[in-house]
Write a protein that holds these residues in place. Structure first.
Motif, PDB file in Angstrom:
ATOM      1  N   TYR A   1       0.989  -1.109   0.104  1.00  0.00           N
ATOM      2  CA  TYR A   1      -0.167  -0.110   0.115  1.00  0.00           C
ATOM      3  C   TYR A   1       1.026   1.181  -0.054  1.00  0.00           C
ATOM      4  O   TYR A   1       0.258   2.544  -0.289  1.00  0.00           O
ATOM      5  N   ALA A   2       2.095   1.092   0.145  1.00  0.00           N
ATOM      6  CA  ALA A   2       2.952   2.393   0.254  1.00  0.00           C
ATOM      7  C   ALA A   2       3.143   2.906  -1.205  1.00  0.00           C
ATOM      8  O   ALA A   2       3.292   4.174  -1.386  1.00  0.00           O
ATOM      9  N   THR A   3       3.021   2.228  -2.176  1.00  0.00           N
ATOM     10  CA  THR A   3       2.771   2.438  -3.689  1.00  0.00           C
ATOM     11  C   THR A   3       1.397   2.832  -3.931  1.00  0.00           C
ATOM     12  O   THR A   3       0.400   2.040  -3.697  1.00  0.00           O
ATOM     13  N   LYS A   4       0.986   3.845  -4.667  1.00  0.00           N
ATOM     14  CA  LYS A   4      -0.435   4.284  -4.777  1.00  0.00           C
ATOM     15  C   LYS A   4      -1.053   3.210  -5.939  1.00  0.00           C
ATOM     16  O   LYS A   4      -2.162   3.081  -5.848  1.00  0.00           O
ATOM     17  N   ASP A   5      -0.033   3.103  -7.008  1.00  0.00           N
ATOM     18  CA  ASP A   5      -0.790   2.691  -8.263  1.00  0.00           C
ATOM     19  C   ASP A   5      -0.473   1.108  -8.388  1.00  0.00           C
ATOM     20  O   ASP A   5       0.621   0.883  -8.300  1.00  0.00           O
ATOM     21  N   HIS A   6      -1.429   0.251  -8.635  1.00  0.00           N
ATOM     22  CA  HIS A   6      -1.307  -1.102  -8.526  1.00  0.00           C
ATOM     23  C   HIS A   6      -2.186  -1.709  -9.958  1.00  0.00           C
ATOM     24  O   HIS A   6      -3.206  -1.214 -10.115  1.00  0.00           O
ATOM     25  N   GLY A   7      -1.666  -2.567 -10.732  1.00  0.00           N
ATOM     26  CA  GLY A   7      -2.250  -3.198 -11.740  1.00  0.00           C
ATOM     27  C   GLY A   7      -2.938  -4.445 -11.553  1.00  0.00           C
ATOM     28  O   GLY A   7      -2.632  -4.993 -10.230  1.00  0.00           O
ATOM     29  N   ARG A   8      -3.619  -4.733 -12.453  1.00  0.00           N
ATOM     30  CA  ARG A   8      -4.389  -6.138 -12.147  1.00  0.00           C
ATOM     31  C   ARG A   8      -3.427  -7.311 -12.519  1.00  0.00           C
ATOM     32  O   ARG A   8      -2.683  -7.217 -13.147  1.00  0.00           O
ATOM     33  N   SER A   9      -3.805  -8.512 -11.769  1.00  0.00           N
ATOM     34  CA  SER A   9      -3.057  -9.740 -12.127  1.00  0.00           C
ATOM     35  C   SER A   9      -3.937 -10.598 -12.992  1.00  0.00           C
ATOM     36  O   SER A   9      -5.089 -10.439 -13.090  1.00  0.00           O
ATOM     37  N   SER A  10      -3.237 -11.683 -13.446  1.00  0.00           N
ATOM     38  CA  SER A  10      -4.066 -12.411 -14.529  1.00  0.00           C
ATOM     39  C   SER A  10      -5.098 -13.187 -13.711  1.00  0.00           C
ATOM     40  O   SER A  10      -4.953 -13.380 -12.441  1.00  0.00           O
ATOM     41  N   GLU A  11      -6.053 -13.679 -14.426  1.00  0.00           N
ATOM     42  CA  GLU A  11      -7.072 -14.456 -13.738  1.00  0.00           C
ATOM     43  C   GLU A  11      -6.512 -15.615 -13.140  1.00  0.00           C
ATOM     44  O   GLU A  11      -6.900 -16.154 -12.093  1.00  0.00           O
ATOM     45  N   ASP A  12      -5.731 -16.505 -13.894  1.00  0.00           N
ATOM     46  CA  ASP A  12      -4.908 -17.460 -13.169  1.00  0.00           C
ATOM     47  C   ASP A  12      -4.363 -17.309 -12.047  1.00  0.00           C
ATOM     48  O   ASP A  12      -4.459 -17.888 -10.936  1.00  0.00           O
ATOM     49  N   ASP A  13      -3.411 -16.137 -11.914  1.00  0.00           N
ATOM     50  CA  ASP A  13      -2.733 -16.053 -10.777  1.00  0.00           C
ATOM     51  C   ASP A  13      -3.741 -15.604  -9.504  1.00  0.00           C
ATOM     52  O   ASP A  13      -3.386 -15.697  -8.511  1.00  0.00           O
ATOM     53  N   CYS A  14      -4.852 -14.848  -9.771  1.00  0.00           N
ATOM     54  CA  CYS A  14      -5.888 -14.745  -8.983  1.00  0.00           C
ATOM     55  C   CYS A  14      -6.215 -15.762  -8.279  1.00  0.00           C
ATOM     56  O   CYS A  14      -6.488 -15.615  -6.920  1.00  0.00           O
ATOM     57  N   TRP A  15      -7.127 -16.553  -9.038  1.00  0.00           N
ATOM     58  CA  TRP A  15      -7.463 -18.038  -8.494  1.00  0.00           C
ATOM     59  C   TRP A  15      -6.197 -18.574  -7.499  1.00  0.00           C
ATOM     60  O   TRP A  15      -6.671 -19.119  -6.572  1.00  0.00           O
ATOM     61  N   ASN A  16      -5.088 -18.728  -8.124  1.00  0.00           N
ATOM     62  CA  ASN A  16      -4.250 -19.311  -7.384  1.00  0.00           C
ATOM     63  C   ASN A  16      -3.795 -18.400  -6.077  1.00  0.00           C
ATOM     64  O   ASN A  16      -3.701 -19.335  -4.862  1.00  0.00           O
TER      65      ASN A  16
END
Length: 567
Positions: free
Chosen positions: A176-191
């Motif tokens: 959370y120290a970094t303001k901007d964050h991108g999405r992860s892949s669906e596969d990585d998210c389910w894992n």
């Protein structure tokens, strides 16, 4: 920024009450300021209170609710098994959404859990940070609390993934120290979600207070997670969205089905130890707090912690002029219930159509209130002659507060509750049920081509429901059985809409169609039943809705967050 903040003394004084009401998830501790952080982590009871508060997330989805969208059973009303009765915004927002797929867009979203979900996830990560950096708890206690916290985090992420299919992952507070964050892949998210539930399953006890995570609950959520991942791998194939981060590689389907089957089998093993079991009486499952079908549930206790399910769904004569009748069963759901001998019901069968509600399977009578049904000492009359409880065509009144299909929902109502207007309701919400685990096991075994094992799991359920066994020769046959059983067994428990989406069948079942009801018409000494439309418009579901957009305001706030492609 300090991670765990001062909790006002007035809130801390609730810790004793929390031990009593923890199972209802009624206390959600909100840190107020930075002062006193060390004091909080020096007191084990404060950590307990904080964990109790995390479980409030499960109330966000109780009784098929979706935050900000209508009322209980709202997600089933997005599908083909329930019809919301209102045509006005607010009570009838669900009907507005299903009428036009364009109602789902980045500006209005339609199904928006992003902010609430990430608020909960941050709360969990703050707790985990303080737990290991400042807590005086011993290592065993820390592991148990981490397991519970990750169970809640996994649940919040599971809902975000159900909606969007690719989200931002936060594993620890340092991110959370970094303001901007991108999405992860669906596969990585389910894992990632699976890792949270696997950790919880490893470190949680087999038993706990109701409303707190157990080993069985974690394995059940792990099985559900892997089933969703496997479904995406098998059924999506990049057909429905061009976003590079959505979709799970097809070659992972078998592995993920195997993972789902293994997790479900762990719950079966616990059942074999006596922790869980299918209930002999289907109707009583939802009002009996001692049922062994409940793997994870949210309890309520009058007068402080209650809900309004009965007020929202019971037939009008239960409290004339006061019941709300948010939603009612569709004819499509009613017709799905089999006959008592296990054969399919058909209006084309003269014997069936002559007396359509006789000799149906037990789950029918526990789920549906129909014309002629016995309920609270009276006989339900859904003919138009009954201006209080009878049929009214959909759309003729903005909020009719009576049936627009000829049916009322029976399931989950408390037949003994006759003063729900004043005292509200207290039956539990069962988030995870052993029957669902058996159906996950059946589908997962079919996914690894264990046809006999899949059919066996289905027949364990059917036998307990008083129905004869079924057979299937291949995976296609098993999936037909699984879909049928999930419709009738899990009706009004918030699964159908999401099942159609994960199977990529929603654009076929929920698009360019209108769902129906049955209007009873007096004929001699009995009744005939006329098929009537419960929709006054064609429903609309486009393939883009398999991956719903991220709220536009969230994309604007986060420079690294790009919108799901296609939106």
């Amino acid at each position: 920024m300090s991670t765990i903040k001062y909790i006002k003394k007035s809130i801390l004084m609730l810790s004793a009450a929390a031990a009593v009401t923890a199972q209802s998830c009624s206390i959600d501790v909100i840190p107020q300021n930075r002062y006193g952080e060390e004091l909080i982590w020096s007191d084990p009871s404060t950590a307990e209170l904080y964990v109790n508060g995390l479980y409030a997330e499960f109330k966000s989805f109780q009784f098929g609710l979706f935050p900000g969208l209508g009322y209980d059973n709202a997600t089933d009303a997005l599908a083909d098994i329930m019809k919301y009765t209102s045509s006005t915004a607010g009570n009838g927002t669900v009907n507005i959404l299903v009428s036009n797929a364009n109602q789902f867009n980045p500006a209005s979203v339609g199904l928006n859990y992003w902010s609430a979900g990430y608020n909960r996830i941050r709360r969990v990560n703050e707790f985990l940070d303080g737990l290991y950096k400042k807590s005086v708890l011993n290592d065993d206690q820390k592991l148990k609390y981490e397991a519970e916290a990750r169970f809640v985090r996994g649940y919040a992420y599971f809902w975000l993934m159900r909606i969007h299919g690719s989200v931002v992952l936060f594993e620890n507070l340092e991110q959370y120290a970094t303001k901007d964050h991108g999405r992860s892949s669906e596969d990585d998210c389910w894992n990632f979600i699976a890792a949270d539930f696997a950790f919880a399953a490893e470190h949680l006890d087999k038993t706990h207070l109701a409303g707190r995570a157990t080993k069985g609950a974690a394995y059940a959520m792990l099985a559900r997670t892997w089933l969703y991942a496997a479904s995406s791998a098998e059924y999506d194939g990049g057909q429905y969205n061009v976003d590079p981060l959505t979709g799970v590689p097809a070659d992972k389907a078998t592995e993920y089905y195997g993972n789902a089957a293994a997790a479900a089998q762990e719950v079966v093993n616990l059942a074999n130890e006596g922790l869980y079991a299918l209930d002999e009486n289907f109707a009583s499952i939802f009002t009996n707090r001692n049922t062994k079908e409940a793997i994870f549930r949210v309890d309520f206790a009058a007068p402080q912690v209650t809900h309004q399910y009965d007020l929202g769904f019971t037939p009008p004569r239960d409290a004339p002029g006061q019941t709300l009748v948010y939603g009612v069963p569709t004819a499509e759901l009613v017709d799905e219930f089999q006959m008592a001998d296990g054969s399919a019901f058909s209006w084309s069968n003269p014997a069936h159509s002559a007396d359509p509600y006789a000799n149906r399977e037990p789950r029918f009578y526990a789920t549906i209130l129909y014309n002629g049904a016995s309920w609270k000492g009276r006989t339900i009359n859904t003919t138009e002659s009954d201006v209080l409880e009878g049929f009214i065509p959909y759309g003729t009144m903005g909020d009719p507060k009576r049936t627009v299909t000829g049916y009322y929902a029976r399931k989950m109502l408390d037949p003994a509750n006759t003063d729900f207007v004043i005292n509200r309701s207290t039956q539990s919400w069962i988030e995870l049920r052993y029957a669902e685990v058996l159906l996950i096991l059946a589908e997962a075994k079919a996914g690894v081509n264990d046809i006999s094992g899949a059919v066996g799991a289905i027949n364990v359920l059917r036998e307990k429901r008083g129905l004869p066994p079924v057979a299937a020769a291949n995976k296609t046959g098993v999936m037909q059985l699984v879909e049928h059983e999930r419709i009738v067994e899990l009706a009004f428990e918030g699964h159908r809409f999401w099942d159609l989406r994960r199977w990529r069948k929603a654009h076929e079942v929920l698009n360019a169609t209108r769902f129906t009801g049955h209007r009873p018409v007096a004929m001699g000494d009995g009744f005939g039943y006329e098929v009537v439309q419960a929709d006054n418009f064609d429903r609309s579901f486009t393939p883009a809705l398999y991956y719903l957009p991220i709220p536009e305001i969230e994309v604007q706030r986060n420079n690294a967050l790009d919108q799901i492609r296609g939106w």
